[in-house]
Design a protein around this motif. Structure first.
Motif, PDB file in Angstrom:
ATOM      1  N   UNK A 181       1.268 -10.160   0.846  1.00 35.59           N
ATOM      2  CA  UNK A 181       2.581 -10.072   0.208  1.00 35.59           C
ATOM      3  C   UNK A 181       3.062  -8.625   0.154  1.00 35.59           C
ATOM      4  N   UNK A 182       2.152  -7.709  -0.134  1.00 39.72           N
ATOM      5  CA  UNK A 182       2.507  -6.289  -0.197  1.00 39.72           C
ATOM      6  C   UNK A 182       2.969  -5.791   1.164  1.00 39.72           C
ATOM      7  N   UNK A 183       2.274  -6.185   2.229  1.00 37.88           N
ATOM      8  CA  UNK A 183       2.670  -5.768   3.572  1.00 37.88           C
ATOM      9  C   UNK A 183       4.067  -6.275   3.914  1.00 37.88           C
ATOM     10  N   UNK A 184       4.357  -7.518   3.589  1.00 36.71           N
ATOM     11  CA  UNK A 184       5.675  -8.095   3.872  1.00 36.71           C
ATOM     12  C   UNK A 184       6.760  -7.347   3.104  1.00 36.71           C
ATOM     13  N   UNK A 185       6.504  -7.068   1.832  1.00 37.25           N
ATOM     14  CA  UNK A 185       7.499  -6.379   1.006  1.00 37.25           C
ATOM     15  C   UNK A 185       7.775  -4.978   1.531  1.00 37.25           C
ATOM     16  N   UNK A 186       6.723  -4.221   1.856  1.00 41.66           N
ATOM     17  CA  UNK A 186       6.915  -2.852   2.318  1.00 41.66           C
ATOM     18  C   UNK A 186       7.615  -2.805   3.675  1.00 41.66           C
ATOM     19  N   UNK A 187       7.337  -3.788   4.536  1.00 43.21           N
ATOM     20  CA  UNK A 187       7.985  -3.827   5.843  1.00 43.21           C
ATOM     21  C   UNK A 187       9.474  -4.144   5.743  1.00 43.21           C
ATOM     22  N   UNK A 188       9.900  -4.732   4.644  1.00 43.53           N
ATOM     23  CA  UNK A 188      11.312  -5.100   4.479  1.00 43.53           C
ATOM     24  C   UNK A 188      12.181  -3.925   4.059  1.00 43.53           C
ATOM     25  N   UNK A 189      11.574  -2.837   3.595  1.00 39.22           N
ATOM     26  CA  UNK A 189      12.318  -1.734   2.993  1.00 39.22           C
ATOM     27  C   UNK A 189      12.562  -0.610   3.995  1.00 39.22           C
ATOM     28  N   UNK A 190      13.285   0.421   3.542  1.00 39.16           N
ATOM     29  CA  UNK A 190      13.452   1.611   4.381  1.00 39.16           C
ATOM     30  C   UNK A 190      12.133   2.359   4.522  1.00 39.16           C
ATOM     31  N   UNK A 191      11.344   2.373   3.450  1.00 38.51           N
ATOM     32  CA  UNK A 191      10.051   3.051   3.483  1.00 38.51           C
ATOM     33  C   UNK A 191       9.180   2.547   2.354  1.00 38.51           C
ATOM     34  N   UNK A 192       7.856   2.520   2.547  1.00 36.00           N
ATOM     35  CA  UNK A 192       6.963   2.294   1.407  1.00 36.00           C
ATOM     36  C   UNK A 192       7.008   3.489   0.451  1.00 36.00           C
ATOM     37  N   UNK A 193       6.415   3.308  -0.712  1.00 32.93           N
ATOM     38  CA  UNK A 193       6.252   4.374  -1.684  1.00 32.93           C
ATOM     39  C   UNK A 193       4.789   4.803  -1.659  1.00 32.93           C
TER      40      UNK A 193
END
Length: 266
Positions: A181-193
């Protein structure tokens, strides 16, 4: 012998959907997606149904069951934990919800500097005479660059911290975990934190985010497409919130989806 007051009969003829404990803070070992275990402290709610003829539940047994399973919490063991609770309490149904900080070690994108990132996660498991139900939830911090700001500005674009919250009912235990779930969420954004960035990393993250601007609508749709096409997912909810940097409000988008082939039975 001390009297067992909870086991006394009740003659009012009223069954209870849930009786239990909530807000218990307890140390646990949570499985991660790399085959290891991570220490955390969870906030825990535990409950069982109570038949009409039973006066009360033995609350001490909740903690006894939790302590037994404290070192092996995963999706499959969570269902066994709840079944153990249901059996020991002599109830027709039981439910456990664990909310905790989940830490993953991340590498900075250029220097490879390592640090831990925190994600707020929750695991809910329930069993009854019907099918067992398992729910995973992850709240993931991300960065987003505004596409509108980039399009209309001569220089730069405003960006902000956002949060992608995904709640998933997997097809079966062990099929899916928080790392997914974390990988999917981070891939959806401009950048991870990241917790740790050196100067070359900060340069990379800033430019990569600028090259990948997204609205909350975009992130929600990116997550939806990834999860909808994942055969391990039965149904899901996604909610994305941006704490806007140049507005006095937050922006959000939300979506729910159920696999029509299964009717969403988890």
């Amino acid at each position: 012998m001390l009297p067992d007051v909870q086991a006394l009969p009740d003659r009012r003829g009223v069954s209870l959907d849930e009786v239990g404990i909530e807000g218990l803070r307890y140390p646990l070992l949570i499985a991660d997606g790399q085959g290891a275990k991570r220490e955390t402290v969870a906030t825990i709610d535990m409950s069982v149904s109570l038949d009409a003829e039973v006066k009360g539940a033995h609350l001490s047994r909740f903690v006894e069951v939790l302590h037994t399973w404290r070192d092996e919490v995963a999706s499959d063991s969570a269902l066994r934990l709840v079944e153990d609770l249901r059996t020991r309490m002599g109830s027709s149904s039981a439910r456990v919800r664990l909310t905790f900080a989940y830490f993953l070690e991340r590498q900075a994108p250029v220097t490879g500097a390592r640090s831990f990132s925190e994600y707020q996660c929750a695991l809910t498991a329930s069993v009854s005479t019907a099918n067992p139900v398992l729910t995973l939830q992850a709240r993931v911090p991300v960065t987003s660059v505004c596409p509108c700001s980039k399009a209309i500005s001569d220089r730069g674009a405003h960006n902000q911290r956002g949060y992608v919250t995904i709640e998933v009912h997997p097809v079966g235990p062990g099929e899916l975990w928080f790392d997914d779930l974390i990988d999917v969420a981070e891939a959806s954004a401009s950048s991870p934190v990241y917790a740790l960035l050196k100067r070359p990393d900060e340069r990379h993250v800033t430019m990569a985010g600028y090259d990948n601007p997204v609205f909350v609508e975009d992130m929600t749709r990116h997550v939806a497409l990834a999860l909808r096409d994942d055969p391990r997912v039965n149904r899901f909810r996604v909610r994305v919130v941006n704490d806007e940097s140049i507005h006095n409000h937050a922006a959000y988008a939300r979506l729910e989806w159920t696999d029509s082939a299964t009717g969403g039975d988890a």
